[in-house]
Design a protein around this motif. Sequence first.
Motif, PDB file in Angstrom:
ATOM      1  N   VAL A  59       0.874  -1.166   0.000  1.00  0.00           N
ATOM      2  CA  VAL A  59       0.000   0.000   0.000  1.00  0.00           C
ATOM      3  C   VAL A  59       0.913   1.217   0.000  1.00  0.00           C
ATOM      4  O   VAL A  59       1.739   1.394   0.890  1.00  0.00           O
ATOM      5  N   LYS A  60       0.774   2.039  -1.011  1.00  0.00           N
ATOM      6  CA  LYS A  60       1.651   3.204  -1.185  1.00  0.00           C
ATOM      7  C   LYS A  60       1.422   4.207  -0.051  1.00  0.00           C
ATOM      8  O   LYS A  60       0.288   4.535   0.292  1.00  0.00           O
ATOM      9  N   ASP A  61       2.533   4.669   0.533  1.00  0.00           N
ATOM     10  CA  ASP A  61       2.456   5.650   1.616  1.00  0.00           C
ATOM     11  C   ASP A  61       1.774   6.917   1.134  1.00  0.00           C
ATOM     12  O   ASP A  61       2.068   7.427   0.053  1.00  0.00           O
ATOM     13  N   GLY A  62       0.844   7.428   1.944  1.00  0.00           N
ATOM     14  CA  GLY A  62       0.143   8.669   1.627  1.00  0.00           C
ATOM     15  C   GLY A  62      -1.002   8.514   0.641  1.00  0.00           C
ATOM     16  O   GLY A  62      -1.611   9.506   0.251  1.00  0.00           O
ATOM     17  N   SER A  63      -1.329   7.293   0.236  1.00  0.00           N
ATOM     18  CA  SER A  63      -2.375   7.107  -0.771  1.00  0.00           C
ATOM     19  C   SER A  63      -3.735   6.744  -0.191  1.00  0.00           C
ATOM     20  O   SER A  63      -4.733   6.768  -0.901  1.00  0.00           O
ATOM     21  N   GLN A  99       2.349  -1.574   3.981  1.00  0.00           N
ATOM     22  CA  GLN A  99       2.274  -3.001   4.276  1.00  0.00           C
ATOM     23  C   GLN A  99       1.811  -3.773   3.045  1.00  0.00           C
ATOM     24  O   GLN A  99       1.199  -3.217   2.133  1.00  0.00           O
ATOM     25  N   GLY A 100       2.059  -5.070   3.035  1.00  0.00           N
ATOM     26  CA  GLY A 100       1.651  -5.928   1.932  1.00  0.00           C
ATOM     27  C   GLY A 100       0.151  -6.118   1.891  1.00  0.00           C
ATOM     28  O   GLY A 100      -0.510  -6.196   2.923  1.00  0.00           O
ATOM     29  N   VAL A 101      -0.391  -6.179   0.675  1.00  0.00           N
ATOM     30  CA  VAL A 101      -1.826  -6.344   0.489  1.00  0.00           C
ATOM     31  C   VAL A 101      -2.082  -7.104  -0.806  1.00  0.00           C
ATOM     32  O   VAL A 101      -1.297  -7.013  -1.758  1.00  0.00           O
ATOM     33  N   VAL A 102      -3.142  -7.880  -0.822  1.00  0.00           N
ATOM     34  CA  VAL A 102      -3.629  -8.533  -2.036  1.00  0.00           C
ATOM     35  C   VAL A 102      -5.099  -8.180  -2.155  1.00  0.00           C
ATOM     36  O   VAL A 102      -5.863  -8.361  -1.207  1.00  0.00           O
ATOM     37  N   ALA A 103      -5.501  -7.648  -3.309  1.00  0.00           N
ATOM     38  CA  ALA A 103      -6.894  -7.282  -3.556  1.00  0.00           C
ATOM     39  C   ALA A 103      -7.400  -8.072  -4.748  1.00  0.00           C
ATOM     40  O   ALA A 103      -6.667  -8.311  -5.706  1.00  0.00           O
ATOM     41  N   GLU A 104      -8.662  -8.482  -4.681  1.00  0.00           N
ATOM     42  CA  GLU A 104      -9.268  -9.236  -5.771  1.00  0.00           C
ATOM     43  C   GLU A 104     -10.437  -8.455  -6.326  1.00  0.00           C
ATOM     44  O   GLU A 104     -11.252  -7.921  -5.574  1.00  0.00           O
ATOM     45  N   GLY A 105     -10.515  -8.362  -7.646  1.00  0.00           N
ATOM     46  CA  GLY A 105     -11.602  -7.635  -8.290  1.00  0.00           C
ATOM     47  C   GLY A 105     -11.365  -7.492  -9.772  1.00  0.00           C
ATOM     48  O   GLY A 105     -10.737  -8.362 -10.398  1.00  0.00           O
ATOM     49  N   THR A 106     -11.855  -6.379 -10.337  1.00  0.00           N
ATOM     50  CA  THR A 106     -11.736  -6.139 -11.776  1.00  0.00           C
ATOM     51  C   THR A 106     -11.231  -4.728 -12.036  1.00  0.00           C
ATOM     52  O   THR A 106     -11.372  -3.843 -11.197  1.00  0.00           O
TER      53      THR A 106
END
Length: 173
Positions: A59-63, A99-106
Amino acid sequence: MTRKSRRLVVIAACGAVLALALGLILSAMSGSIVFFRSPSEVAAQAVQPGVRFRIGGLVKDGSLQRGADQRVAFAVTDTAATVEVAYQGLLPDLFREGQGVVAEGTLDPTGVFRADTVLAKHDERYMPREVADALKAQGRWQEGEGKSPPAQAAAPRESAAGMPATLGPRSER
């Protein structure tokens, strides 16, 4: 009909039923296959809008931007490319910038990733394998980087029901 021809008909019928069952199973499974992509792959491959996939990175800092009705916008980066993500719902407790993240979608036609599921790392030493592999391939992350020494394990406390507290209701934690 001779005995040999009856046997051939039965074998052919069984083969046809098995082929039909296999076709139905593979057809049902094809809808649940979700591929993983890093932000660099999304940018380079020009993923078609509406195709379901998982994106992973940091996750990009400040986003991180929170809006009304549990709407959240943030950016996922692998330090080479960045993809904007829009999500509506509750984020995991461990979700935060950097931190690390995984997102699922389109991906929508504007290039924003519309996530319907967001998964965050579960402790300070965890990074999804796909994310770590993508960062290693770019030379941006090395094994052992960012790891803290393992904490001493405390004896698990038990709830009134005799279950470990981590498995009990939230109010007992």
